[in-house]
Design an enzyme around this catalytic site. Structure first.
Site, mmCIF file in Angstrom:
data_model
loop_
_atom_site.group_PDB
_atom_site.id
_atom_site.type_symbol
_atom_site.label_atom_id
_atom_site.label_comp_id
_atom_site.label_asym_id
_atom_site.label_seq_id
_atom_site.Cartn_x
_atom_site.Cartn_y
_atom_site.Cartn_z
ATOM 1 N N ASP A 249 35.785 78.485 59.818
ATOM 2 C CA ASP A 249 35.388 78.954 58.425
ATOM 3 C C ASP A 249 34.548 79.961 58.272
ATOM 4 O O ASP A 249 33.537 80.308 59.487
ATOM 5 C CB ASP A 249 34.796 77.751 57.445
ATOM 6 C CG ASP A 249 35.787 77.102 57.656
ATOM 7 O OD1 ASP A 249 37.447 77.192 58.055
ATOM 8 O OD2 ASP A 249 36.038 75.613 56.982
ATOM 9 N N LYS A 271 36.583 81.745 54.055
ATOM 10 C CA LYS A 271 37.482 81.876 52.996
ATOM 11 C C LYS A 271 36.425 82.512 51.713
ATOM 12 O O LYS A 271 34.857 81.284 51.867
ATOM 13 C CB LYS A 271 37.898 80.490 52.421
ATOM 14 C CG LYS A 271 39.132 79.367 52.818
ATOM 15 C CD LYS A 271 39.215 78.062 52.781
ATOM 16 C CE LYS A 271 40.709 78.202 54.007
ATOM 17 N NZ LYS A 271 40.268 76.763 54.160
ATOM 18 N N MET A 384 30.506 71.512 46.493
ATOM 19 C CA MET A 384 31.295 72.918 45.200
ATOM 20 C C MET A 384 30.855 73.144 43.797
ATOM 21 O O MET A 384 31.704 72.858 43.451
ATOM 22 C CB MET A 384 32.498 73.427 45.810
ATOM 23 C CG MET A 384 33.103 73.381 47.907
ATOM 24 S SD MET A 384 34.864 73.251 47.370
ATOM 25 C CE MET A 384 34.653 71.725 48.004
HETATM 26 N N1 SAH Z 1 33.591 70.428 55.520
HETATM 27 C C1 SAH Z 1 32.552 70.260 54.704
HETATM 28 C C2 SAH Z 1 32.174 70.981 53.440
HETATM 29 C C3 SAH Z 1 33.542 71.949 52.701
HETATM 30 S S1 SAH Z 1 33.084 72.166 51.093
HETATM 31 C C4 SAH Z 1 31.632 69.388 54.552
HETATM 32 O O1 SAH Z 1 31.619 68.021 55.622
HETATM 33 O O2 SAH Z 1 30.272 69.878 54.543
HETATM 34 C C5 SAH Z 1 31.884 73.092 51.206
HETATM 35 C C6 SAH Z 1 30.882 73.148 50.163
HETATM 36 O O3 SAH Z 1 30.038 72.237 51.355
HETATM 37 C C7 SAH Z 1 30.212 74.265 49.680
HETATM 38 O O4 SAH Z 1 30.427 74.536 48.180
HETATM 39 C C8 SAH Z 1 28.676 73.168 49.895
HETATM 40 O O5 SAH Z 1 28.511 72.887 48.723
HETATM 41 C C9 SAH Z 1 28.703 72.744 50.860
HETATM 42 N N2 SAH Z 1 27.951 72.496 52.326
HETATM 43 C C10 SAH Z 1 28.403 73.074 54.020
HETATM 44 N N3 SAH Z 1 27.459 73.296 53.953
HETATM 45 C C11 SAH Z 1 26.334 73.432 53.387
HETATM 46 C C12 SAH Z 1 24.867 73.966 53.966
HETATM 47 N N4 SAH Z 1 24.671 74.129 55.115
HETATM 48 N N5 SAH Z 1 23.945 73.556 53.208
HETATM 49 C C13 SAH Z 1 24.469 73.321 51.443
HETATM 50 N N6 SAH Z 1 26.164 73.195 51.364
HETATM 51 C C14 SAH Z 1 26.276 72.589 51.957
#
Ligand code: SAH
Length: 464
Positions: A249, A271, A384
């Site tokens: 990703d 994405k 998100m």
């Molecule tokens: N599977 C991922 C989430 C995917 S959706 C998880 O478990 O974290 C993508 C969203 O995850 C982003 O828009 C943001 O809201 C959040 N996100 C992922 N990594 C992040 C990070 N290092 N810091 C802050 N938000 C994060």
């Protein structure tokens, strides 16, 4: 990296050493391991040099180094034991187009000679750019002790078999064949039968691998965590280290991709914001295609693959294609963000439930159980949620949420450039707009950074 390590082809090429004393002899000791043609230019040669010249191992020219002496030379060592003379040699040699090393003068040298562990054709070069020679020596000693002297012999015999081994399919099977040879077969054979046993043993091993059925491919759906490579699980690391193909990703940083096997095919299925740059269907098709060819695929997803990761669609595609899969959990953004502000995601007498909610889904801004979220003490990690901040704020206030409810936005949680924006529900959309940026952000609704708790509800807007 001010110095880039390479291995220079020296077969039949000229290497010139200016100098006739102990320093020049020391350089010669390493250079004589190469297949270069060695010339030594000095007015006053050590008797040992005369000796080498008589045996035809070097060309000895007994006069001072002069213009044109470095023509067609790949490398020149200024090793005269006289810094002024070394600089004169270097200037002339550079004019002839050669790369020059001045012994004990890192600054004026165009290249440096590393500490070497020699198991020819396996050679290990250790350099510290002059920063820590003691460290280089210690690493060398450590490797010398760890690598069997027979390693070089095994590698040389192995090299002769590379063409034959191409009969094995590229990828895991071929890798396993070589690993078994170098780490199991070769050391045993050399100990019992000596070098001559290696070729027959290698043939036998190859026949065994050729006769075995091809290993089937598989896909591991692996959580990469929030971004800090140290927050990877050991399992994720091990799988990355073995993968033939990595499909990742946008959230997965370069520092984690670098842990993948060097030969692995790395595919960015990133994405962007709302619109996917590679459709989910394409991603599923890619996984299936590679695994069907026998590849070990790591589908690497930011955070935990089971949290807003469209895991089910990918598992469905793999199941339908009859491909083996497993899920490796990762640390989700909510956990990393909570750690970053020193808060607990659940707390006795405050919230006995934690909701993971998304700010938007495939249809647009996502509806939630707003009434439940509006209750005092409710905590939610909103993924998100940045774009939908005003919508979320509106819905929550409409359902009676206190405008002073703390909300903490954590950007780039766990990464070196992490930012914490502590605000309230009332100020949320404005605080986010003022903070700007387009990195991933997670909203911790109902939580303030531990340091700011005392100051509620007059929160400072930014914490670093
Ligand atoms: N599977 C991922 C989430 C995917 S959706 C998880 O478990 O974290 C993508 C969203 O995850 C982003 O828009 C943001 O809201 C959040 N996100 C992922 N990594 C992040 C990070 N290092 N810091 C802050 N938000 C994060």
């Amino acid at each position: 990296m001010d110095h880039f390590p390479i291995f220079l082809a020296l077969q039949g090429r000229r290497v010139v050493i200016a100098g006739g004393g102990e320093t020049a002899l020391a350089k010669l000791r390493i250079l004589r391991k190469t297949t270069a043609r060695l010339s030594v230019i000095t007015e006053a040669p050590d008797p040992a040099l005369q000796d080498l010249a008589t045996k035809g191992q070097i060309t000895l020219i007994t006069r001072p180094f002069g213009p044109g002496d470095a023509l067609c030379a790949a490398l020149v060592y200024a090793a005269t034991d006289d810094p002024v003379e070394d600089r004169r040699v270097a200037k002339l040699a550079r004019a002839d187009g050669a790369l020059v090393n001045l012994v004990d003068n890192l600054e004026d040298s165009q290249f440096i000679t590393p500490a070497i562990v020699d198991r020819d054709p396996v050679t290990i070069a250790i350099g510290t750019e002059g920063a820590a020679p003691v460290l280089a020596r210690a690493i060398k000693a450590d490797l010398e002790a760890r690598l069997a002297p027979s390693l070089g012999v095994a590698a040389r015999v192995g090299k002769g078999f590379r063409k034959l081994a191409e009969a094995l399919p590229m990828g895991r099977k071929r890798r396993e064949f070589w690993a078994e040879f170098y780490f199991d077969t070769a050391p045993q054979v050399i100990e019992k039968e000596g070098e001559s046993g290696l070729s027959p043993a290698l043939s036998a091993l190859l026949s065994r691998y050729l006769a075995a059925a091809p290993a089937p491919g598989r896909v591991d759906l692996v959580g990469a965590g929030p971004g800090d490579p140290e927050l990877l699980t050991l399992k994720a690391r091990r799988l990355l280290d073995r993968a033939d193909v990595v499909i990742h990703d946008r959230l997965v940083p370069q520092a984690i991709l670098e842990l993948a096997r060097r030969e692995a095919l790395i595919i960015d299925a990133g994405k962007e914001g709302f619109g996917p740059s590679m459709s989910q269907g394409d991603i599923c098709a890619l996984m299936v295609e590679h695994a069907a060819q026998g590849a070990h695929v790591v589908r690497l997803k930011g955070g935990d693959p089971a949290v807003f990761g469209r895991l089910d669609e990918e598992i469905a595609a793999l199941t339908q294609a009859g491909i083996a899969w497993s899920v490796v959990p990762g640390i989700t953004a909510a956990s990393a963000a909570a750690a970053g502000i020193g808060q607990s995601l659940t707390k006795r007498d405050r919230n006995s439930a934690l909701r993971l909610v998304t700010g938007h889904d495939m249809q647009g801004f996502a509806e939630q159980d707003w009434r439940g979220l509006a209750r005092p003490g409710a905590v939610a990690a909103i993924y998100m949620g940045k774009r939908g901040a005003r919508f979320i704020q509106g819905r929550l206030m409409m359902h009676g949420a206190d405008p002073q409810t703390p909300v903490t936005a954590v950007e780039n949680a766990s990464r070196p450039d992490a930012r914490v924006i502590a605000t309230t529900l009332a100020r949320l959309p404005n605080a986010l707009a003022e903070a700007g940026g387009n990195s991933p952000v997670i909203l911790l609704y109902g939580l303030a950074p531990r340091a700011a708790e005392a100051a509620l509800p007059q929160l400072s807007e930014e914490f670093a």
